[in-house]
Design a protein around this motif. Structure first.
Motif, mmCIF file in Angstrom:
data_model
loop_
_atom_site.group_PDB
_atom_site.id
_atom_site.type_symbol
_atom_site.label_atom_id
_atom_site.label_comp_id
_atom_site.label_asym_id
_atom_site.label_seq_id
_atom_site.Cartn_x
_atom_site.Cartn_y
_atom_site.Cartn_z
ATOM 1 N N SER A 194 0.952 -1.527 0.648
ATOM 2 C CA SER A 194 -0.125 0.108 0.132
ATOM 3 C C SER A 194 0.380 1.135 0.187
ATOM 4 O O SER A 194 0.592 2.469 0.410
ATOM 5 N N SER A 195 2.347 1.074 -0.637
ATOM 6 C CA SER A 195 3.046 2.170 -0.392
ATOM 7 C C SER A 195 2.786 3.531 -1.218
ATOM 8 O O SER A 195 3.327 4.972 -0.207
ATOM 9 N N GLY A 196 1.393 3.323 -2.398
ATOM 10 C CA GLY A 196 1.071 4.530 -2.311
ATOM 11 C C GLY A 196 0.292 4.698 -2.384
ATOM 12 O O GLY A 196 -0.616 6.133 -2.587
ATOM 13 N N ALA A 197 -0.773 4.393 -1.590
ATOM 14 C CA ALA A 197 -2.017 4.170 -1.087
ATOM 15 C C ALA A 197 -2.116 5.546 -0.283
ATOM 16 O O ALA A 197 -1.637 6.312 1.010
ATOM 17 N N THR A 198 -2.877 6.670 -0.817
ATOM 18 C CA THR A 198 -2.887 8.669 0.195
ATOM 19 C C THR A 198 -4.009 8.602 0.627
ATOM 20 O O THR A 198 -3.626 9.059 1.732
ATOM 21 N N LEU A 221 -5.426 4.769 -4.727
ATOM 22 C CA LEU A 221 -4.352 4.620 -5.407
ATOM 23 C C LEU A 221 -3.199 4.865 -6.556
ATOM 24 O O LEU A 221 -4.834 4.920 -7.154
ATOM 25 N N ASP A 222 -2.465 6.234 -7.014
ATOM 26 C CA ASP A 222 -2.526 5.958 -8.392
ATOM 27 C C ASP A 222 -3.458 6.737 -8.517
ATOM 28 O O ASP A 222 -3.444 7.109 -10.097
ATOM 29 N N ASP A 223 -4.161 8.135 -7.563
ATOM 30 C CA ASP A 223 -5.241 8.723 -8.487
ATOM 31 C C ASP A 223 -6.472 7.618 -8.812
ATOM 32 O O ASP A 223 -7.504 8.364 -8.997
ATOM 33 N N LYS A 224 -6.107 6.579 -8.628
ATOM 34 C CA LYS A 224 -7.274 5.695 -8.792
ATOM 35 C C LYS A 224 -8.555 5.373 -7.268
ATOM 36 O O LYS A 224 -7.151 5.182 -6.426
ATOM 37 N N PHE A 225 -8.966 5.196 -8.073
ATOM 38 C CA PHE A 225 -10.257 5.181 -6.562
ATOM 39 C C PHE A 225 -10.860 3.467 -6.608
ATOM 40 O O PHE A 225 -11.137 2.646 -7.482
ATOM 41 N N TYR A 226 -10.695 2.802 -5.442
ATOM 42 C CA TYR A 226 -11.048 0.887 -5.115
ATOM 43 C C TYR A 226 -11.833 1.278 -4.203
ATOM 44 O O TYR A 226 -11.348 1.918 -2.619
ATOM 45 N N GLU A 227 -12.065 -0.198 -4.196
ATOM 46 C CA GLU A 227 -13.100 -0.060 -2.636
ATOM 47 C C GLU A 227 -12.927 -2.370 -2.681
ATOM 48 O O GLU A 227 -13.335 -2.872 -3.428
ATOM 49 N N MET A 228 -12.830 -2.484 -1.388
ATOM 50 C CA MET A 228 -12.872 -3.966 -1.376
ATOM 51 C C MET A 228 -14.301 -3.813 -0.360
ATOM 52 O O MET A 228 -14.145 -3.538 0.812
#
Length: 280
Positions: A3-7, A95-102
């Protein structure tokens, strides 16, 4: 993948009342005890996050290893039966300006049903690959109170037991640091030992559900940058021989009252320019 890039990370579900939102700091912050902070909790209130969140919870966040795909084009009934229409846990992250949902649903033989966003494809993922579902607000908080570095503060005041001790700071640790308590000049070794002892105050148990009693001790740091609000540690009487530790109004863990007794006793000792010990 880590997750090192998750802002931004938002957790909700069982074990969390509402949701918790964390923001990754652009530059990590190191406190006076040498702890490295990489996250800021921004909701339900603002406070520095714990120091080990990447390794403890978010190591597999963006690179999930599924055991198998259990279902494709799953019906609403199927999603309901797997606990994915009203999931037990949800994580949202950027992450990398993209949104994710789990979403994580029911347990199945030590693993869990998982789907991404509103997809109807369902995966089975082992519990070891979902460490964040065990996170609670209490476990996301640091176990030690963030203590400003000496170069950033103008004073530190310890108040308790009807007494108050104020230490003034000018100059910097690397060159011309001067510390005083009233008219008394304090040696560098004496103040740093005491300063570290307070910064290393370690929480014992979560303070969740515990009632605050009277204030036993406060430690107030004033910044040299006067635009910053004071950084305040407040310790409230709890049950037995424990106290609730609050950082800038946010209660997180309990500590032993005997620890507070030593802080107060050491404050008096150092104010007389005498040495103290990190042991207690």
């Amino acid at each position: 993948t880590t997750s090192s890039g998750a802002t931004r990370i938002e957790l909700s579900g069982n074990g969390i009342d509402g949701s918790v939102v964390l923001k990754r700091l652009t530059t990590s912050v190191t406190d006076a005890a040498g702890y490295d902070y990489r996250f800021q909790i921004v909701s339900p209130y603002e406070i520095t996050g714990g120091t080990d969140l990447d390794s403890k919870y978010f190591v597999n966040l963006s690179g999930l290893n599924a055991t198998e795909i259990i279902s494709v084009n799953t019906s609403d009934e199927g999603l309901k039966n797997m606990g994915l229409l009203n999931p037990a846990h949800t994580v949202k992250f950027t992450l990398d300006d993209k949104f994710y949902e789990m979403h994580v649903g029911n347990e199945t033989d030590g693993s869990y049903f998982v789907r991404l966003g509103d997809s109807r494809t369902v995966f089975v993922v082992t519990a070891d690959n979902l460490p964040w579902i065990k996170a609670t607000l209490a476990t996301l908080l640091p176990r030690t109170p963030f203590a400003p570095v000496i170069n950033d503060i103008s004073s530190m005041t310890v108040t308790g037991g009807g007494k108050s001790y104020t230490f003034g700071f000018t100059g910097t640790v690397d060159s011309d640091l001067k510390v005083t308590a009233g008219s008394t000049s304090i040696d560098y070794a004496n103040i740093t030992n005491f300063y570290r002892f307070v910064a290393l105050t370690k929480g014992d148990d979560s303070s969740a559900g515990k009632k605050k009693g009277e204030v036993l001790l406060t430690v107030t740091y004033k910044y040299r940058d006067t635009s910053k609000p004071d950084h305040v540690l407040t310790f409230y009487r709890a049950d037995g021989y424990s106290a609730i530790m609050s950082v800038n109004g946010v209660a997180n863990f309990t500590v032993s009252t005997s620890y507070l007794d030593k802080i107060l006793a050491d404050a008096e000792t150092v104010s007389q320019n005498k040495a103290t010990s990190l042991l207690w």
